[in-house]
Design a protein around this motif. Structure first.
Motif, PDB file in Angstrom:
ATOM      1  N   ARG A 148       0.950  -1.007   0.040  1.00 60.53           N
ATOM      2  CA  ARG A 148      -0.053   0.029   0.238  1.00 60.53           C
ATOM      3  C   ARG A 148       1.022   1.155   0.124  1.00 60.53           C
ATOM      4  NH1 ARG A 148      -2.356  -3.051   3.905  1.00 60.53           N
ATOM      5  NH2 ARG A 148      -1.434  -1.508   5.596  1.00 60.53           N
ATOM      6  N   LEU A 149       0.776   2.137  -1.005  1.00 64.21           N
ATOM      7  CA  LEU A 149       1.809   3.108  -0.952  1.00 64.21           C
ATOM      8  C   LEU A 149       1.403   4.335  -0.210  1.00 64.21           C
ATOM      9  CD1 LEU A 149       2.099   3.414  -4.891  1.00 64.21           C
ATOM     10  CD2 LEU A 149       3.781   2.441  -3.259  1.00 64.21           C
ATOM     11  N   VAL A 150       1.982   4.980   0.286  1.00 63.36           N
ATOM     12  CA  VAL A 150       1.607   6.376   1.031  1.00 63.36           C
ATOM     13  C   VAL A 150       0.948   7.321   0.216  1.00 63.36           C
ATOM     14  CG1 VAL A 150       2.698   8.171   2.304  1.00 63.36           C
ATOM     15  CG2 VAL A 150       3.628   5.970   2.512  1.00 63.36           C
ATOM     16  N   ALA A 151      -0.230   7.583   0.893  1.00 58.66           N
ATOM     17  CA  ALA A 151      -0.957   8.803  -0.205  1.00 58.66           C
ATOM     18  C   ALA A 151      -0.620  10.169   0.238  1.00 58.66           C
ATOM     19  CB  ALA A 151      -2.606   8.567   0.332  1.00 58.66           C
ATOM     20  N   SER A 152       0.361  10.616  -0.810  1.00 51.85           N
ATOM     21  CA  SER A 152       1.049  11.963  -0.660  1.00 51.85           C
ATOM     22  C   SER A 152       1.428  12.060  -2.070  1.00 51.85           C
ATOM     23  CB  SER A 152       2.527  11.683   0.135  1.00 51.85           C
ATOM     24  OG  SER A 152       3.161  13.022   0.263  1.00 51.85           O
ATOM     25  N   SER A 153       1.658  13.483  -2.181  1.00 50.82           N
ATOM     26  CA  SER A 153       1.919  14.021  -3.680  1.00 50.82           C
ATOM     27  C   SER A 153       3.485  14.681  -3.507  1.00 50.82           C
ATOM     28  CB  SER A 153       1.170  15.318  -3.897  1.00 50.82           C
ATOM     29  OG  SER A 153       1.426  16.355  -2.944  1.00 50.82           O
ATOM     30  N   VAL A 154       4.239  14.170  -2.359  1.00 52.38           N
ATOM     31  CA  VAL A 154       5.602  14.432  -2.201  1.00 52.38           C
ATOM     32  C   VAL A 154       6.379  13.358  -1.745  1.00 52.38           C
ATOM     33  CG1 VAL A 154       5.383  17.090  -1.690  1.00 52.38           C
ATOM     34  CG2 VAL A 154       5.221  15.408   0.285  1.00 52.38           C
ATOM     35  N   LEU A 155       5.816  12.180  -1.461  1.00 54.04           N
ATOM     36  CA  LEU A 155       6.382  11.164  -0.954  1.00 54.04           C
ATOM     37  C   LEU A 155       6.157   9.789  -1.667  1.00 54.04           C
ATOM     38  CD1 LEU A 155       8.426   9.750   1.022  1.00 54.04           C
ATOM     39  CD2 LEU A 155       6.354   9.339   2.742  1.00 54.04           C
ATOM     40  N   ASN A 156       7.128   9.072  -2.216  1.00 55.08           N
ATOM     41  CA  ASN A 156       6.953   7.843  -2.938  1.00 55.08           C
ATOM     42  C   ASN A 156       7.430   6.737  -1.782  1.00 55.08           C
ATOM     43  OD1 ASN A 156       5.934   8.874  -5.394  1.00 55.08           O
ATOM     44  ND2 ASN A 156       7.844   9.082  -6.176  1.00 55.08           N
ATOM     45  N   GLY A 157       6.376   5.915  -1.540  1.00 46.63           N
ATOM     46  CA  GLY A 157       7.028   4.799  -0.420  1.00 46.63           C
ATOM     47  C   GLY A 157       5.738   4.155  -0.170  1.00 46.63           C
ATOM     48  N   LEU A 158       6.239   3.027   0.856  1.00 46.24           N
ATOM     49  CA  LEU A 158       5.290   1.958   1.334  1.00 46.24           C
ATOM     50  C   LEU A 158       4.799   2.470   2.677  1.00 46.24           C
ATOM     51  CD1 LEU A 158       7.102  -1.229   0.481  1.00 46.24           C
ATOM     52  CD2 LEU A 158       5.079  -0.412  -0.805  1.00 46.24           C
ATOM     53  N   GLU A 159       3.414   2.216   3.138  1.00 47.29           N
ATOM     54  CA  GLU A 159       2.975   2.230   4.369  1.00 47.29           C
ATOM     55  C   GLU A 159       3.653   1.544   5.347  1.00 47.29           C
ATOM     56  OE1 GLU A 159      -1.410   2.221   4.596  1.00 47.29           O
ATOM     57  OE2 GLU A 159      -1.701   4.041   3.431  1.00 47.29           O
ATOM     58  N   SER A 160       3.653   0.268   4.869  1.00 45.77           N
ATOM     59  CA  SER A 160       4.423  -0.714   5.878  1.00 45.77           C
ATOM     60  C   SER A 160       5.210  -1.945   5.003  1.00 45.77           C
ATOM     61  CB  SER A 160       3.555  -1.369   6.768  1.00 45.77           C
ATOM     62  OG  SER A 160       2.646  -2.155   6.016  1.00 45.77           O
ATOM     63  N   LEU A 161       5.863  -2.619   5.371  1.00 44.17           N
ATOM     64  CA  LEU A 161       6.620  -3.769   4.854  1.00 44.17           C
ATOM     65  C   LEU A 161       6.698  -4.905   5.870  1.00 44.17           C
ATOM     66  CD1 LEU A 161       8.100  -4.728   2.174  1.00 44.17           C
ATOM     67  CD2 LEU A 161      10.340  -4.067   3.247  1.00 44.17           C
ATOM     68  N   GLU A 162       5.572  -5.824   5.644  1.00 46.64           N
ATOM     69  CA  GLU A 162       5.606  -6.941   6.945  1.00 46.64           C
ATOM     70  C   GLU A 162       6.396  -8.171   6.147  1.00 46.64           C
ATOM     71  OE1 GLU A 162       1.386  -7.956   7.289  1.00 46.64           O
ATOM     72  OE2 GLU A 162       0.949  -5.512   7.471  1.00 46.64           O
ATOM     73  N   VAL A 163       6.996  -8.571   7.188  1.00 43.80           N
ATOM     74  CA  VAL A 163       8.065  -9.649   6.732  1.00 43.80           C
ATOM     75  C   VAL A 163       7.937 -10.984   7.902  1.00 43.80           C
ATOM     76  CG1 VAL A 163       9.895  -8.245   5.835  1.00 43.80           C
ATOM     77  CG2 VAL A 163       9.914  -8.759   8.086  1.00 43.80           C
ATOM     78  N   GLU A 164       8.328 -12.173   7.426  1.00 43.53           N
ATOM     79  CA  GLU A 164       8.134 -13.323   8.027  1.00 43.53           C
ATOM     80  C   GLU A 164       9.605 -13.783   8.199  1.00 43.53           C
ATOM     81  OE1 GLU A 164       5.347 -15.714   5.977  1.00 43.53           O
ATOM     82  OE2 GLU A 164       3.559 -14.732   7.122  1.00 43.53           O
ATOM     83  N   TRP A 165       9.882 -14.546   9.142  1.00 45.67           N
ATOM     84  CA  TRP A 165      11.373 -15.157   9.480  1.00 45.67           C
ATOM     85  C   TRP A 165      11.339 -16.497   9.776  1.00 45.67           C
ATOM     86  CZ3 TRP A 165      14.704 -14.552  13.784  1.00 45.67           C
ATOM     87  CH2 TRP A 165      16.029 -15.087  13.726  1.00 45.67           C
ATOM     88  N   ASP A 166      12.050 -17.396   9.271  1.00 41.33           N
ATOM     89  CA  ASP A 166      12.045 -18.806   9.792  1.00 41.33           C
ATOM     90  C   ASP A 166      13.512 -18.864  10.373  1.00 41.33           C
ATOM     91  OD1 ASP A 166       9.635 -19.723   8.709  1.00 41.33           O
ATOM     92  OD2 ASP A 166      10.712 -19.847   6.837  1.00 41.33           O
ATOM     93  N   ALA A 167      13.604 -18.788  11.730  1.00 40.44           N
ATOM     94  CA  ALA A 167      14.919 -18.838  12.283  1.00 40.44           C
ATOM     95  C   ALA A 167      15.402 -20.197  12.368  1.00 40.44           C
ATOM     96  CB  ALA A 167      14.654 -18.570  13.746  1.00 40.44           C
ATOM     97  N   ALA A 168      16.694 -20.234  11.803  1.00 39.25           N
ATOM     98  CA  ALA A 168      17.465 -21.656  11.678  1.00 39.25           C
ATOM     99  C   ALA A 168      17.985 -22.112  13.077  1.00 39.25           C
ATOM    100  CB  ALA A 168      18.513 -21.395  10.723  1.00 39.25           C
TER     101      ALA A 168
END
Length: 81
Positions: A61-81
């Motif tokens: 989901r992109l930030v709703a802005s005329s001056v910024l290009n970016g994501l609202e969030s970046l959700e990750v998962e991790w498999d600990a070895a």
């Protein structure tokens, strides 16, 4: 801003405004360094956490802005070895 020449990080109106890298003649001198640092940080993160991946249900989901290009969030998962 009132007293614009004075540094006041607690300004209420400044908290509402986005202060980013700027553009054109107003481009931040440190923008290239900041971009290089994030690339290096993400590279190290990928090396140290090899099981790291985008969350299965995450959708960009992109930030709703005329001056910024970016994501609202970046959700990750991790498999600990």
């Amino acid at each position: 801003y009132a007293e614009a020449q004075r540094f006041q990080p607690e300004r209420r109106e400044a908290a509402k405004a986005l202060l980013a890298f700027g553009a054109g003649i107003h481009l931040c001198l440190g923008a290239s360094l900041a971009r290089a640092e994030i690339v290096a940080a993400l590279r190290v993160l990928r090396e140290r956490l090899p099981g790291l991946r985008l969350a299965a249900e995450w959708r960009p989901r992109l930030v709703a802005s005329s001056v910024l290009n970016g994501l609202e969030s970046l959700e990750v998962e991790w498999d600990a070895a």
